[in-house]
Motif scaffolding. Structure first.
Motif, short mmCIF file in Angstrom:
data_model
loop_
_atom_site.label_atom_id
_atom_site.label_comp_id
_atom_site.label_asym_id
_atom_site.label_seq_id
_atom_site.Cartn_x
_atom_site.Cartn_y
_atom_site.Cartn_z
N GLN A 147 1.20 -1.19 0.00
CA GLN A 147 0.01 0.29 -0.31
C GLN A 147 0.89 1.30 0.19
O GLN A 147 0.24 2.25 -0.58
CB GLN A 147 -0.87 -0.22 1.50
N ARG B 271 -3.18 5.31 -3.82
CA ARG B 271 -4.47 6.43 -3.18
C ARG B 271 -5.30 5.77 -3.97
O ARG B 271 -5.58 5.28 -4.52
CB ARG B 271 -3.68 7.91 -3.34
N GLU B 272 -6.97 6.78 -3.49
CA GLU B 272 -7.66 6.55 -3.40
C GLU B 272 -8.37 6.24 -5.08
O GLU B 272 -8.68 5.88 -5.74
CB GLU B 272 -8.83 7.61 -3.13
N LEU C 205 -7.16 -3.50 -4.47
CA LEU C 205 -7.30 -2.32 -3.89
C LEU C 205 -8.47 -1.95 -2.97
O LEU C 205 -8.31 -1.33 -1.48
CB LEU C 205 -6.93 -1.32 -4.51
N ASN C 206 -8.95 -2.45 -2.82
CA ASN C 206 -10.78 -2.58 -2.23
C ASN C 206 -10.59 -3.35 -1.01
O ASN C 206 -10.58 -2.90 -0.04
CB ASN C 206 -11.64 -2.65 -3.33
N PHE D 204 -9.77 0.93 0.78
CA PHE D 204 -10.00 2.03 -0.15
C PHE D 204 -10.77 1.63 -0.78
O PHE D 204 -12.05 0.52 -0.84
CB PHE D 204 -9.28 1.93 -2.08
N ALA E 108 -14.97 5.39 -3.85
CA ALA E 108 -13.52 6.37 -4.09
C ALA E 108 -13.18 6.78 -5.45
O ALA E 108 -13.77 5.88 -6.72
CB ALA E 108 -12.04 5.89 -3.94
#
Length: 674
Positions: A343, A387-388, A406-407, A411, A415
């Motif tokens: 991340q 980032r988002e 990513l989820n 995030f 997003a």
């Protein structure tokens, strides 16, 4: 000499009794004073010369003389490096005061106590509180302080060290006042006392210098950092006193000590976080070459890893074995640490000293679950903190695995990126059905609009994604949501000429009569598309779908335009290319609905005017046959024929001339024989 010192002064200082006798016999001045105001009597006392003192007494020196600093014989004798308690006792018996002080306010007893000459202290001031180690020794022997010759000389620092070693601080404040801050600070470096939090607290509270250095140039706190869990209580005391742990490699020292002894308790992590907050160095490696981030991974301290990454430490720094923190997290199967590092931009492609990547490490230990977090082939990691906006970016690339990861990293599923687009909107517009299905299954909002006003449904319609349109409709996307200008997705699909999507929207309940800000309905939009269409079947299917759904074929929109007028190019610039055969087929379909031919646009143009304006002779013929008025006038009182002439369409203008049997106009001749 320059100090006006006589030979008698020198002899008294050196203790030469015979020379003193010769000098006195020769008439030497016993009361002569040097530059500091000292007489030979005072010099003998300053040097602790008991024999000289006794030799001078018969010559009746000034016993109560003082030098320029106000020091008498007792005070000067007490300051001597090696003075006998018997001399002090003799001077006191001669009536010399013991309570005089120098310009610094220090008395003879203060100098004696500072030097640890407790026998002299007892002589000078019997009420002076002796250290416990001295008084206890006297009590054990059944003696009193007045037996001064029996009291050993022990420096205050030595007594203080012993007392603190036994945990005894009662009455030690007086001893501390006799020591310099640097001397007290030296006790903080004592290997045993440094681990005693009570002793450390007492020393700091009584003026110990916390910044003294040992042989390795370490301060007391820095020396403790290398001792791990044993030093924690003392370190906490130092932090409570406001001491800073700043300095190169301090945090790494502490972490290395904890890792070396396999000490990974959460309380230690909390202390490490406090050290970091108080200014401990998060960057420099330990003496063995291990950076704090790698050590935090080894210890499994996730909060510390997060704090270090937030400070901007090098994610790719190698440890003493040539491995990055991500290599370590993988090799130790610490999934949470691995995810955190990914991340924050750690590279799964970094190579260790042996050439292996973190992905290779995961596969070699059979951890495919970890390998999944390290395999970013479609949407590559950006080598920075995630980032988002990366979630929509991965969706736009169609990387369903990246979107899932990513989820899972936290995030939000909705997003947005810099344009306000969600991952669902990007995936819908990009035609990535698998990503759309994943996002919808995870609760993505099918109605979230971008900054432009576009929604996932409108994006899917714009990109002609029938399956995605169906998926969004099944997920509850709103059919009547208005896009900028009041446009609905049904109008958008009609304007793009998408009969299959129009049919799907109508089946889902889209309103065929809804109008935008200009009152244009879906059929108007289809007509606008029809003027420039090239696919006859597609256009007819579009019109059929809308008309069968109940669209009004003669509905007037803003400016009184009807679908027929729009189909004939009422909104098109003169000279806009069109396929007359395709438009003709669409006009035939509208004529089947018995649309009015007497309609006019804001310029007063009727169907024939528009056909003449765009040079469409076949349409002119068809409209004339259908009953359109060739003499109709526009807002400037021009007939369709005049419009054709003005535009230079002679053959179109000829269509408005009455046919005379046996006579053919030149335009018609040229058209038929050209």
């Amino acid at each position: 000499d320059r100090q006006r010192r006589s030979a008698l002064h020198e002899a008294a200082l050196a203790g030469h009794v015979d020379i003193i006798g010769v000098l006195l016999a020769a008439g030497a001045n016993l009361e002569a004073r040097d530059a500091l105001g000292r007489t030979p009597w005072l010099e003998a006392a300053r040097a602790g010369r008991a024999a000289v003192v006794e030799h001078l007494l018969p010559h009746k020196p000034d016993l109560i003389a003082v030098d320029t600093d106000g020091r008498n014989a007792v005070l000067l004798a007490t300051m001597a490096e090696d003075v006998s308690p018997l001399l002090i006792k003799r001077l006191l018996e001669l009536g010399i005061a013991a309570d005089g002080s120098d310009p610094a306010g220090r008395r003879a007893v203060d100098y004696a106590a500072e030097a640890g000459r407790w026998a002299i202290v007892a002589l000078l001031d019997p009420s002076y509180p002796l250290p416990a180690a001295v008084s206890d020794g006297l009590a054990e022997r059944g003696e009193t302080a007045s037996a001064s010759g029996l009291l050993p000389d022990r420096p205050p620092l030595t007594l203080l060290r012993e007392a603190l070693g036994f945990g005894n601080t009662d009455g030690m404040a007086a001893l501390a006042r006799l020591c310099q801050p640097e001397e007290l600070g030296g006790l903080l470096l004592d290997p045993e006392l440094a681990l005693e939090p009570r002793a450390v607290d007492w020393l700091l509270a009584h003026g110990a210098d916390p910044y003294v250095r040992d042989a390795c140039a370490d301060t007391p706190m820095f020396a403790l950092l290398s001792r791990g869990i044993d030093a924690v209580p003392a370190l906490q005391v130092m932090l409570q006193h406001g001491l800073s742990p700043a300095g190169r490699g301090g945090l790494a020292r502490f972490l290395a000590a904890c890792a070396q002894h396999d000490q990974a308790a959460r309380g230690l992590e909390q202390l490490a976080l406090e050290l970091l907050e108080r200014g401990a160095d998060p960057f420099a490696a330990s003496p063995a070459g291990d950076p704090p981030l790698s050590l935090a991974v080894r210890l499994g301290w996730l909060r510390l890893q997060q704090a270090l990454l937030a400070t901007g430490v090098d994610r790719e720094a190698r440890d003493s074995h040539g491995m990055t923190a991500l290599h370590l997290a993988t090799a130790l199967a610490r999934e949470s640490a691995l995810k955190l590092l990914v991340q924050h931009g750690a590279s799964p492609e970094a190579r260790a000293a042996d050439g292996q990547t973190p992905l290779g490490v995961a596969l070699s230990i059979g951890r495919r679950d970890l390998a999944d977090w390290l395999d970013w082939r479609v949407w590559p990691l950006p080598r920075r903190t995630l980032r988002e906006g990366d979630l929509p970016a991965a969706a736009m690339a169609g990387d369903v695995d990246a979107v899932r990861r990513l989820n899972d990293l936290g995030f939000a599923i909705d997003a947005v990126d810099a344009q306000g687009c969600t991952a669902l909107l990007r995936a819908a517009g990009g035609g990535h059905l698998a990503v759309v299905d994943l996002l919808l299954a995870r609760g993505a909002d099918p109605q979230h609009a971008a900054a432009s006003g576009a929604t996932p449904l409108s994006a899917a319609v714009s990109m002609r994604q029938v399956e995605i349109v169906s998926a969004l409709l099944d997920a509850g996307a709103q059919l009547e949501h208005r896009l900028p200008g009041g446009v609905t997705v049904l109008m958008l699909a009609a304007a793009l000429g998408l009969p299959d999507i129009v049919a799907r929207l109508l089946t889902a309940g889209a309103n065929v009569h809804a109008g935008d800000a200009q009152q244009l309905a879906p059929l108007h939009c289809a007509a606008l598309y029809g003027f420039s269409a090239r696919d006859r079947s597609r256009l007819l299917a579009l019109l059929d779908t809308l008309l069968l759904a109940g669209a009004e074929p003669d509905q007037a929109a803003a400016g009184a335009v009807t679908p027929l007028l729009l189909l004939l190019g009422a909104r098109a610039e003169p000279g806009t290319a069109c396929d007359e055969q395709v438009v003709m087929a669409a006009v035939e379909r509208l004529l089947d609905e018995e649309v009015s031919l007497d309609v006019r646009d804001p310029r007063g143009f009727g169907p024939l005017h528009l056909a003449a304006l765009h040079g469409l002779p076949l349409l002119v013929q068809r409209l004339l046959r259908a009953g359109a008025d060739p003499e109709a006038r526009d807002g400037l009182n021009r007939s369709p024929r005049e419009i054709a002439v003005m535009r230079g369409f002679i053959d179109v203008a000829a269509e408005f001339e009455p046919r005379v049997p046996g006579v053919s106009s030149m335009a018609r001749f040229l058209r038929d024989n050209g």
